[in-house]
Design a protein around this motif. Structure first.
Motif, mmCIF file in Angstrom:
data_model
loop_
_atom_site.group_PDB
_atom_site.id
_atom_site.type_symbol
_atom_site.label_atom_id
_atom_site.label_comp_id
_atom_site.label_asym_id
_atom_site.label_seq_id
_atom_site.Cartn_x
_atom_site.Cartn_y
_atom_site.Cartn_z
ATOM 1 N N THR A 325 17.041 -25.064 -27.910
ATOM 2 C CA THR A 325 16.945 -26.554 -27.329
ATOM 3 C C THR A 325 17.732 -26.599 -25.971
ATOM 4 O O THR A 325 17.901 -27.615 -25.256
ATOM 5 N N TYR A 326 18.703 -25.679 -25.618
ATOM 6 C CA TYR A 326 19.499 -25.550 -24.638
ATOM 7 C C TYR A 326 18.662 -25.592 -23.487
ATOM 8 O O TYR A 326 19.135 -25.494 -22.144
ATOM 9 N N THR A 327 17.536 -24.682 -23.452
ATOM 10 C CA THR A 327 16.650 -24.436 -22.270
ATOM 11 C C THR A 327 16.328 -25.379 -21.355
ATOM 12 O O THR A 327 16.501 -25.309 -20.327
ATOM 13 N N TRP A 328 16.336 -26.614 -21.921
ATOM 14 C CA TRP A 328 15.646 -27.697 -21.090
ATOM 15 C C TRP A 328 16.700 -27.996 -19.826
ATOM 16 O O TRP A 328 16.361 -28.084 -18.684
ATOM 17 N N ARG A 329 17.821 -27.920 -20.152
ATOM 18 C CA ARG A 329 19.149 -28.355 -19.151
ATOM 19 C C ARG A 329 19.287 -26.859 -18.251
ATOM 20 O O ARG A 329 19.522 -27.268 -17.076
ATOM 21 N N VAL A 330 19.072 -25.878 -18.701
ATOM 22 C CA VAL A 330 19.451 -24.674 -18.117
ATOM 23 C C VAL A 330 18.164 -24.425 -17.165
ATOM 24 O O VAL A 330 18.424 -24.165 -15.952
ATOM 25 N N GLU A 331 17.029 -24.882 -17.376
ATOM 26 C CA GLU A 331 15.932 -24.707 -16.611
ATOM 27 C C GLU A 331 16.057 -25.737 -15.420
ATOM 28 O O GLU A 331 15.718 -25.357 -14.163
ATOM 29 N N ARG A 332 16.425 -26.985 -15.810
ATOM 30 C CA ARG A 332 16.808 -28.041 -14.874
ATOM 31 C C ARG A 332 17.803 -27.623 -13.704
ATOM 32 O O ARG A 332 17.656 -27.618 -12.610
ATOM 33 N N ALA A 333 18.945 -27.115 -14.213
ATOM 34 C CA ALA A 333 19.894 -26.594 -13.451
ATOM 35 C C ALA A 333 19.377 -25.538 -12.554
ATOM 36 O O ALA A 333 19.947 -25.380 -11.511
ATOM 37 N N ALA A 334 18.568 -24.676 -12.951
ATOM 38 C CA ALA A 334 17.952 -23.293 -11.997
ATOM 39 C C ALA A 334 17.337 -23.826 -11.042
ATOM 40 O O ALA A 334 17.072 -22.874 -10.096
ATOM 41 N N GLN A 335 16.636 -24.816 -11.024
ATOM 42 C CA GLN A 335 15.932 -25.231 -9.816
ATOM 43 C C GLN A 335 16.710 -25.784 -8.650
ATOM 44 O O GLN A 335 16.275 -26.053 -7.742
ATOM 45 N N ALA A 336 17.868 -26.046 -8.757
ATOM 46 C CA ALA A 336 18.751 -26.573 -7.898
ATOM 47 C C ALA A 336 18.976 -25.509 -6.648
ATOM 48 O O ALA A 336 18.935 -24.372 -7.030
ATOM 49 N N ASP A 337 19.026 -25.935 -5.291
ATOM 50 C CA ASP A 337 19.360 -25.260 -4.243
ATOM 51 C C ASP A 337 20.795 -25.026 -3.976
ATOM 52 O O ASP A 337 21.611 -25.843 -4.827
ATOM 53 N N ILE A 341 23.687 -27.558 -5.757
ATOM 54 C CA ILE A 341 24.645 -26.904 -6.596
ATOM 55 C C ILE A 341 26.080 -27.403 -6.120
ATOM 56 O O ILE A 341 27.005 -27.634 -6.909
ATOM 57 N N ALA A 342 26.303 -27.385 -4.663
ATOM 58 C CA ALA A 342 27.626 -28.000 -4.417
ATOM 59 C C ALA A 342 27.691 -29.315 -4.589
ATOM 60 O O ALA A 342 28.981 -29.907 -4.835
ATOM 61 N N ALA A 343 26.847 -29.950 -4.645
ATOM 62 C CA ALA A 343 26.761 -31.498 -5.050
ATOM 63 C C ALA A 343 27.230 -31.617 -6.473
ATOM 64 O O ALA A 343 27.770 -32.733 -6.703
ATOM 65 N N ILE A 348 31.280 -33.394 -10.731
ATOM 66 C CA ILE A 348 32.079 -33.266 -11.757
ATOM 67 C C ILE A 348 33.628 -33.458 -11.528
ATOM 68 O O ILE A 348 34.446 -33.849 -12.130
ATOM 69 N N GLU A 349 34.085 -32.848 -10.164
ATOM 70 C CA GLU A 349 35.479 -32.997 -9.891
ATOM 71 C C GLU A 349 35.607 -34.147 -9.248
ATOM 72 O O GLU A 349 36.790 -34.592 -9.739
ATOM 73 N N ARG A 350 35.031 -34.978 -8.919
ATOM 74 C CA ARG A 350 35.244 -36.478 -8.499
ATOM 75 C C ARG A 350 35.248 -37.262 -9.829
ATOM 76 O O ARG A 350 36.231 -37.978 -9.939
ATOM 77 N N GLU A 351 34.629 -37.012 -10.804
ATOM 78 C CA GLU A 351 34.759 -37.638 -12.118
ATOM 79 C C GLU A 351 35.870 -37.465 -12.792
ATOM 80 O O GLU A 351 36.715 -38.256 -13.271
ATOM 81 N N ALA A 352 36.133 -35.931 -12.764
ATOM 82 C CA ALA A 352 37.153 -35.536 -13.692
ATOM 83 C C ALA A 352 38.539 -36.270 -13.036
ATOM 84 O O ALA A 352 39.432 -36.558 -13.752
ATOM 85 N N ALA A 353 38.650 -36.471 -11.831
ATOM 86 C CA ALA A 353 39.807 -36.962 -11.290
ATOM 87 C C ALA A 353 40.247 -38.306 -11.586
ATOM 88 O O ALA A 353 41.306 -38.850 -11.340
ATOM 89 N N VAL A 354 39.333 -39.107 -12.220
ATOM 90 C CA VAL A 354 39.665 -40.371 -12.560
ATOM 91 C C VAL A 354 40.225 -40.331 -13.872
ATOM 92 O O VAL A 354 41.031 -41.344 -14.687
ATOM 93 N N LEU A 355 40.361 -39.026 -14.630
ATOM 94 C CA LEU A 355 41.174 -38.839 -15.990
ATOM 95 C C LEU A 355 42.583 -39.532 -16.000
ATOM 96 O O LEU A 355 42.807 -40.664 -16.714
ATOM 97 N N PRO A 356 43.349 -38.939 -15.012
ATOM 98 C CA PRO A 356 44.751 -39.408 -15.199
ATOM 99 C C PRO A 356 44.796 -40.959 -14.754
ATOM 100 O O PRO A 356 45.810 -41.512 -15.288
ATOM 101 N N LEU A 357 44.199 -41.399 -13.823
ATOM 102 C CA LEU A 357 43.944 -42.769 -13.782
ATOM 103 C C LEU A 357 43.890 -43.692 -14.927
ATOM 104 O O LEU A 357 44.276 -44.846 -15.086
ATOM 105 N N LEU A 358 42.700 -43.352 -15.714
ATOM 106 C CA LEU A 358 42.551 -44.248 -17.045
ATOM 107 C C LEU A 358 43.945 -43.995 -17.692
ATOM 108 O O LEU A 358 44.165 -44.973 -18.406
ATOM 109 N N GLN A 359 44.437 -42.863 -17.838
ATOM 110 C CA GLN A 359 45.854 -42.634 -18.474
ATOM 111 C C GLN A 359 46.852 -43.575 -18.036
ATOM 112 O O GLN A 359 47.692 -44.353 -18.948
ATOM 113 N N ALA A 360 46.888 -43.604 -16.678
ATOM 114 C CA ALA A 360 47.998 -44.441 -16.099
ATOM 115 C C ALA A 360 47.711 -45.864 -16.262
ATOM 116 O O ALA A 360 48.643 -46.699 -16.401
#
Length: 480
Positions: A325-337, A341-343, A348-360
């Motif tokens: 069942t893992y295959t579908w996400r792996v195949e979708r990710a493999a299609q990225a140029d 991939i950079a996007a 994920i880094e943009r989203e992770a950066a709000v974690l300390p804001l939520l805590q604060a």
């Protein structure tokens, strides 16, 4: 004769307290360093007595040992005793053919110190509700299981195992059915559910005395869902969206069909504003809304270009059909140029950066993995430790991360009177660690023993669980 009897009675009255009969417990854990998660402090040389599935005494070792004896004594040798871990976002599914492979995941949670999981629904909802009840009765081994049952969705959704709704009457009937199923909370997703029905469902769920979690439609603002009664926001991306200064305009344009999802996400990124985010997060706090980041799953997919996980040792514990069942996400990710991939990395880094804001802002962060079928290489059990590691990587302290995995879940369910700390009267769900998790959250991986509903699973027992699961998977792998 009377004088002799009086003398004997007087002597007995003067005997030291140690000679009095001790109270009898099932388990006595001695010389433990209790981790008081609420106050982020250590309490050394403590003893804990349990009877059945409850803690009956906690205190200084000498004092408790003076008053209690037990069928089994565990010498902690100054190791660190924490409340049981909770994974507040897991999935079971993949269809009826995968029932046994899903059931085999249950011991993996216990083997990794997870004493409670919150099932956020898959396509085996009634099966999982059955497991929940079997575990509660002692007929099936596994962590305490809390489940949403089938999700509320729209007509012909992409997700299977849902209750399809196309009108307010359908939603009302769905909520009534879920009450009949005695679900622990309600999950609402948005692949085809109309935005107005999403809000109606939230109000009906809250009116029925249940908690609701879910995926928020792009055509709504996060604030609309918060005001309608959502109790937990699943996935950090929605919290990030709530920080977009132009969120209302973006939602309106998406609802009117003037922009697609990709353009909506581009505009969300462009208009993210810290002050807007903090105001939104303070509103979460006012409304009692918790956030389950599920960072681990998102990060795995974002960085598949750097780690394809094909050589992960943990794959030996995951059945072959679940792995498929893992295959579908792996195949979708493999299609990225390269640009895509950079996007992906950037997002994920943009989203992770709000974690300390939520805590604060004071938002309660709940540890949840999104582990289970479909979600590639996001492994049941060990995935929670990966999730906690990401929390500290992106700005939380080890104490805050530990609280997210021990106290936030009970707080969300309103059961802090029974879980989340090591105190008299609380559930006998505990984990004994070799290292101090307040110094390094990776210490949650160094498990010496797990106490699950008052039963000690020592390191040898935990290793047997892992070996038995590995053997099952090897047998399944060998099938034609």
């Amino acid at each position: 004769m009377k004088r002799l009897l009086s003398t004997l009675l007087a002597g007995l009255a003067l005997l030291p307290m140690q000679a009095a009969a001790k109270e009898r417990a099932d388990i006595l854990i001695r010389h433990a360093t209790i981790v008081d998660v609420e106050h982020a402090r250590l309490i050394p040389d403590q003893a804990v007595a349990t009877t059945g599935d409850r803690i009956v005494a906690v205190g200084g070792d000498a004092e408790v040992a003076k008053q209690w004896s037990a069928k089994r004594t565990v010498d902690a040798k100054a190791r660190y005793l924490i409340p049981g871990l909770w994974d507040m976002h897991v999935h079971f599914g993949g269809g009826p053919d995968l029932i046994e492979e899903n059931r085999a995941l249950l011991p993996l949670y216990v083997a990794h110190g997870i004493t409670t999981v919150r099932d956020a629904s898959g396509d085996l909802p009634l099966q999982v509700l059955g497991w929940r009840d079997e575990i509660a009765k002692g007929a099936l081994f596994g962590p305490t299981l809390l489940s949403s049952g089938p999700k509320i969705e729209g007509i012909k959704p992409i997700w299977k195992g849902t209750i399809e709704t196309g009108s307010e009457a359908d939603v009302d009937a769905a909520v009534a059915r879920l009450k009949t199923l005695n679900v622990d909370f309600v999950k609402i997703t948005d692949s085809t559910l109309k935005p107005d029905l999403f809000l109606h469902a939230l109000r009906q769920v809250r009116g029925a005395g249940l908690r609701a979690s879910g995926h928020i439609p792009m055509a709504l603002t996060v604030g609309q869902a918060v005001d309608a009664g959502i109790s937990s926001i699943e996935h950090l991306g929605y919290a990030f969206k709530a920080g977009a200064e132009d969120e209302a305009a973006i939602a309106a344009d998406f609802a009117a069909g003037r922009i697609d999802r990709a353009e909506a996400n581009r505009r969300i990124n462009a208009s993210f504003d810290r002050d807007t985010a903090m105001a939104s997060y303070r509103r979460f706090v006012e409304k009692g809304v918790f956030v389950t980041p599920t960072l681990n799953g998102g990060r795995i997919i974002a960085y598949l270009d750097q780690d394809d996980h094909k050589n992960d040792d943990y794959l030996a514990y995951i059945g072959p059909r679940l792995r498929a069942t893992y295959t579908w996400r792996v195949e979708r990710a493999a299609q990225a140029d390269a640009t895509a991939i950079a996007a992906r990395h950037d997002q994920i880094e943009r989203e992770a950066a709000v974690l300390p804001l939520l805590q604060a802002a004071g938002v309660t962060i709940m540890a949840g993995t999104d582990a289970g079928f479909l979600n590639s290489f996001n492994y049941p059990g060990i995935g929670l430790h990966d999730e906690l590691g990401l929390y500290t990587r992106y700005g939380l302290t080890p104490a805050q991360a530990l609280s997210a995995a021990t106290r936030a879940g009970p707080a969300w369910f309103g059961t802090l009177d029974r879980y989340g700390s090591i105190d008299r009267g609380k559930a006998a769900d505990m984990v004994l660690l070799d290292r101090n998790p307040l110094e390094d959250i990776a210490a949650t991986r160094a498990i010496h023993a797990v106490i699950l509903r008052g039963s000690v699973q020592d390191r040898a027992a935990l290793d047997r669980m892992l070996a038995e699961t590995r053997a099952k998977v090897a047998a399944w792998n060998a099938r034609p």
